[in-house]
Design an enzyme around this catalytic site. Sequence first.
Site, PDB file in Angstrom:
ATOM      1  N   HIS A  99      42.566 -32.439  32.659  1.00 43.48           N
ATOM      2  CA  HIS A  99      41.562 -31.825  31.799  1.00 43.48           C
ATOM      3  C   HIS A  99      40.184 -31.946  32.428  1.00 43.48           C
ATOM      4  O   HIS A  99      39.897 -32.886  33.166  1.00 43.48           O
ATOM      5  CB  HIS A  99      41.559 -32.462  30.400  1.00 43.48           C
ATOM      6  CG  HIS A  99      41.412 -33.945  30.417  1.00 43.48           C
ATOM      7  ND1 HIS A  99      42.483 -34.788  30.639  1.00 43.48           N
ATOM      8  CD2 HIS A  99      40.332 -34.738  30.259  1.00 43.48           C
ATOM      9  CE1 HIS A  99      42.057 -36.043  30.609  1.00 43.48           C
ATOM     10  NE2 HIS A  99      40.743 -36.037  30.381  1.00 43.48           N
ATOM     11  N   HIS A 101      36.123 -32.182  31.577  1.00 46.63           N
ATOM     12  CA  HIS A 101      35.123 -32.485  30.543  1.00 46.63           C
ATOM     13  C   HIS A 101      33.889 -31.609  30.776  1.00 46.63           C
ATOM     14  O   HIS A 101      33.340 -31.604  31.889  1.00 46.63           O
ATOM     15  CB  HIS A 101      34.644 -33.937  30.648  1.00 46.63           C
ATOM     16  CG  HIS A 101      35.664 -34.964  30.304  1.00 46.63           C
ATOM     17  ND1 HIS A 101      35.694 -35.598  29.086  1.00 46.63           N
ATOM     18  CD2 HIS A 101      36.695 -35.485  31.025  1.00 46.63           C
ATOM     19  CE1 HIS A 101      36.689 -36.485  29.068  1.00 46.63           C
ATOM     20  NE2 HIS A 101      37.311 -36.431  30.237  1.00 46.63           N
TER      21      HIS A 101
HETATM   22  P1  AMP Z   1      39.969 -39.070  30.042  1.00 49.16           P
HETATM   23  O1  AMP Z   1      39.371 -40.441  30.019  1.00 49.16           O
HETATM   24  O2  AMP Z   1      39.324 -38.185  31.071  1.00 49.16           O
HETATM   25  O3  AMP Z   1      41.476 -39.088  30.153  1.00 49.16           O
HETATM   26  O4  AMP Z   1      39.535 -38.405  28.680  1.00 49.16           O
HETATM   27  C1  AMP Z   1      40.319 -38.281  27.554  1.00 49.16           C
HETATM   28  C2  AMP Z   1      39.442 -37.699  26.490  1.00 49.16           C
HETATM   29  O5  AMP Z   1      40.259 -37.210  25.443  1.00 49.16           O
HETATM   30  C3  AMP Z   1      38.487 -38.725  25.825  1.00 49.16           C
HETATM   31  O6  AMP Z   1      37.139 -38.286  26.009  1.00 49.16           O
HETATM   32  C4  AMP Z   1      38.897 -38.732  24.365  1.00 49.16           C
HETATM   33  O7  AMP Z   1      37.811 -38.844  23.482  1.00 49.16           O
HETATM   34  C5  AMP Z   1      39.603 -37.381  24.228  1.00 49.16           C
HETATM   35  N1  AMP Z   1      40.616 -37.315  23.175  1.00 49.16           N
HETATM   36  C6  AMP Z   1      41.596 -38.197  22.918  1.00 49.16           C
HETATM   37  N2  AMP Z   1      42.366 -37.773  21.894  1.00 49.16           N
HETATM   38  C7  AMP Z   1      41.863 -36.563  21.509  1.00 49.16           C
HETATM   39  C8  AMP Z   1      42.209 -35.626  20.502  1.00 49.16           C
HETATM   40  N3  AMP Z   1      43.253 -35.813  19.676  1.00 49.16           N
HETATM   41  N4  AMP Z   1      41.454 -34.519  20.370  1.00 49.16           N
HETATM   42  C9  AMP Z   1      40.390 -34.321  21.187  1.00 49.16           C
HETATM   43  N5  AMP Z   1      40.024 -35.162  22.156  1.00 49.16           N
HETATM   44  C10 AMP Z   1      40.732 -36.277  22.328  1.00 49.16           C
END
Ligand code: AMP
Length: 138
Positions: A99, A101
């Site tokens: 993903h 950001h």
């Molecule tokens: P990463 O550390 O790059 O793997 O980021 C994962 C991101 O997913 C974090 O910023 C979380 O806040 C976000 N996240 C986790 N669960 C959800 C969800 N159900 N809906 C939207 N964002 C989420």
Amino acid sequence: MEKDCLFCKIAGGEIPSRKVYEDEMSLAFLDINPVNPGHTLIIPKKHFENIYDLNEEIAAHLMKVAKKISIALKKTGVDGINITMNNEKDAGQVIFHSHIHIMPRIKGDNLPMWPGKKLKDEELDEMAKKISSGLART
Ligand code: AMP
Ligand code: ZN
């Protein structure tokens, strides 16, 4: 669809999300824990763990979507945007479905930026060589 993958479930509509954009390859939705309001995640609908295995065509497509979303966010009045992708645990990846950001910045928000290291010229030269020879082998 990877079993037990949160973002596969979001892509499949099994878990709700605050969708801001969707097309045949990708989905974008608000991060549930934003660094600032409007923090958006862009995911491929197909499961890839991170940048290493991400299909090249899809990677290029995600960057096109990142541009669209950045322009839309700019219209909401943000002062800047950071675009980040965390790959592997040691780089802060928590959800192992690739993903991107898109993080809005607001003047004076004081979010920490990574510090720069001072390296010797030889160290920089050596790294440039290593990376380009790694590329030659791909
Ligand atoms: P990463 O550390 O790059 O793997 O980021 C994962 C991101 O997913 C974090 O910023 C979380 O806040 C976000 N996240 C986790 N669960 C959800 C969800 N159900 N809906 C939207 N964002 C989420
Ligand atoms: Zn997945």
